[in-house]
Design a protein around this motif. Structure first.
Motif, short mmCIF file in Angstrom:
data_model
loop_
_atom_site.label_atom_id
_atom_site.label_comp_id
_atom_site.label_asym_id
_atom_site.label_seq_id
_atom_site.Cartn_x
_atom_site.Cartn_y
_atom_site.Cartn_z
N GLY A 90 58.99 51.97 38.29
CA GLY A 90 59.56 51.60 39.59
C GLY A 90 58.74 50.52 40.28
N SER A 91 57.51 50.27 39.77
CA SER A 91 56.65 49.25 40.36
C SER A 91 56.88 47.86 39.77
N SER A 92 57.63 47.77 38.67
CA SER A 92 57.90 46.46 38.07
C SER A 92 58.41 45.48 39.11
N GLY A 93 57.83 44.29 39.13
CA GLY A 93 58.26 43.25 40.06
C GLY A 93 57.53 43.22 41.38
N ALA A 94 56.71 44.24 41.65
CA ALA A 94 55.97 44.28 42.92
C ALA A 94 54.99 43.12 43.02
N TYR A 95 54.80 42.61 44.21
CA TYR A 95 53.91 41.48 44.46
C TYR A 95 52.46 41.93 44.31
N VAL A 96 51.70 41.21 43.50
CA VAL A 96 50.28 41.52 43.27
C VAL A 96 49.46 40.65 44.21
N TYR A 97 48.87 41.27 45.21
CA TYR A 97 48.15 40.54 46.26
C TYR A 97 46.66 40.60 46.00
N ILE A 98 46.06 39.42 45.78
CA ILE A 98 44.61 39.30 45.57
C ILE A 98 44.06 38.50 46.74
N PRO A 99 43.61 39.19 47.78
CA PRO A 99 43.20 38.51 49.02
C PRO A 99 42.09 37.49 48.79
N GLY A 100 42.33 36.27 49.27
CA GLY A 100 41.29 35.26 49.24
C GLY A 100 41.40 34.24 48.15
N TYR A 101 42.09 34.57 47.03
CA TYR A 101 42.07 33.62 45.92
C TYR A 101 42.92 32.39 46.20
N VAL A 102 44.15 32.59 46.58
CA VAL A 102 45.01 31.50 47.01
C VAL A 102 45.77 31.98 48.23
N CYS B 8 47.92 35.11 55.25
CA CYS B 8 47.29 34.84 53.96
C CYS B 8 46.26 33.72 54.09
N GLY B 9 46.60 32.71 54.89
CA GLY B 9 45.66 31.62 55.12
C GLY B 9 44.39 32.09 55.79
N LYS B 10 44.52 32.94 56.80
CA LYS B 10 43.35 33.46 57.51
C LYS B 10 42.50 34.35 56.61
N VAL B 11 43.18 35.18 55.81
CA VAL B 11 42.46 36.06 54.89
C VAL B 11 41.72 35.22 53.83
N SER B 12 42.41 34.21 53.32
CA SER B 12 41.80 33.34 52.31
C SER B 12 40.56 32.64 52.86
N VAL C 293 36.17 36.78 46.01
CA VAL C 293 37.22 37.06 45.04
C VAL C 293 36.64 37.50 43.70
N TYR C 294 35.56 36.84 43.26
CA TYR C 294 34.94 37.17 41.98
C TYR C 294 33.81 38.19 42.13
N VAL C 295 33.63 38.68 43.35
CA VAL C 295 32.62 39.71 43.59
C VAL C 295 33.30 41.07 43.70
N ASP C 296 34.23 41.18 44.64
CA ASP C 296 34.91 42.45 44.89
C ASP C 296 36.18 42.63 44.04
N LYS C 297 36.85 41.50 43.73
CA LYS C 297 38.07 41.53 42.91
C LYS C 297 39.17 42.43 43.48
#
Length: 318
Positions: free
Chosen positions: A282-294, A224-228, A235-239
């Motif tokens: 069935g997706s409730s609780g799944a981790y929402v991954y937004i690469p680069g934001y944090v 995650c650190g490397k991706v960030s 992040v605000y371009v591709d979202k």
């Protein structure tokens, strides 16, 4: 990076996405076949098939792909076989009645998704007693060396200790040939009702699995650190928004989309996202991954409304 202003429009309550199965696990396949939200599930990619071509061109990078694969390894199917009498009648980010309020006190099965957040390994010298997993509870020689798995999910999936004790978190259910390994729920360690988040603690004396998931948590954190570092400018371009989940309680799937709105809440990282990334019951609780934001956020998938799919509030997990 030119950051967009957070939306000031009032959040629109929606509906949860647990899969409810009055007939037990036998219902799951039929729910998948009968799905009206995403007929055919064409935008869900089995984790074993997911590759660089499924990502936007800017993100077709081995580090990005490896991060998603690591997230997949930490993603669990959650099966809950009890509904707490303590569930409120209303509240949270849902319109109308709070999820599963009408089934309080029952053993109706529901499924959701979670992510192994951290792992702790205990030895006899830690004075934590014996392993509280189901196997050890019925053994004359319970293990004195065991692992505690902290799983991040939505609180409407697992509400309190009474539900946690009737919960299984299945690791590695990647396809029908890989049914995975079940971790026994033990307690709810941390809750955030307003943000629709909780951490459920599971236990296991499978020391090989303990070590593997402990290493994978660190691996994902580093990735995650490397991706960030590489993608924060976009992040605000591709979202870009990626979710790994168990739609309809079936095998693990990856979906890729974009976030479309972000609503600020009180305090640092107290915000929710709305996104196009596909989800189902069935997706409730799944981790929402937004690469680069944090480097690591903690937004679980909560539900769906007229604007799209939406997350719980992000922020620190204690």
């Amino acid at each position: 990076m030119k950051e967009e202003k957070n939306s000031q429009v009032e959040f629109i309550p929606g509906h949860h996405e647990c899969e409810i199965c009055p007939g037990g696990e036998a219902d799951l396949h039929q729910h998948c076949v009968d799905c009206k939200k995403n007929p055919g599930h064409v935008n869900f990619i089995p984790v074993s098939d997911f590759n660089l071509d499924h990502l936007p061109s800017r993100y077709r990078d081995v580090t990005m792909l490896t991060a998603i694969k690591a997230l997949s390894a930490l993603t669990v199917l959650i099966k809950v076989k009890y509904t707490s009498l303590e569930r409120p009648e209303s509240g949270g980010c849902f319109g109308g009645q709070y999820p599963c309020y009408c089934t309080r006190g029952s053993d109706v099965l529901r499924t959701g998704t979670g992510r192994v957040w951290s792992v702790v390994k205990y030895t006899e010298s830690d004075n934590k007693g014996t392993c509280p997993c189901g196997k050890c509870q019925h053994s004359d020689t319970p293990s004195k060396v065991w692992g505690e798995f902290r799983v991040l999910t939505a609180i409407h999936v697992v509400f309190d200790d009474s539900e946690a004790r009737q919960t299984k978190c299945v690791v590695g259910y990647d396809d029908n040939k890989s049914p995975g390994v079940s971790l026994d729920g033990w307690r709810v360690e941390w809750t955030d009702i307003e943000g629709d988040r909780c951490v459920i603690t599971c236990a296991s004396c499978d020391l090989k699995l303990v070590d593997e998931l402990d290493k994978m948590c660190l691996h994902f954190h580093n990735l995650c650190g490397k991706v960030s570092d590489k993608y924060w400018r976009f992040v605000y371009v591709d979202k870009l928004t990626v979710i790994v989940s168990h739609p309809h309680g079936c095998s693990k799937q990856v979906s890729v989309g974009k976030w479309t709105d972000k609503k600020q809440k009180k305090g640092w990282y107290k915000y929710t996202y709305t996104y196009t990334t596909c989800t189902c019951r069935g997706s409730s609780g799944a981790y929402v991954y937004i690469p680069g934001y944090v480097r690591q956020s903690s937004h679980p998938h909560s539900g769906t409304n007229s604007k799209g799919n939406y997350s719980g509030q992000g922020g620190l997990v204690v």
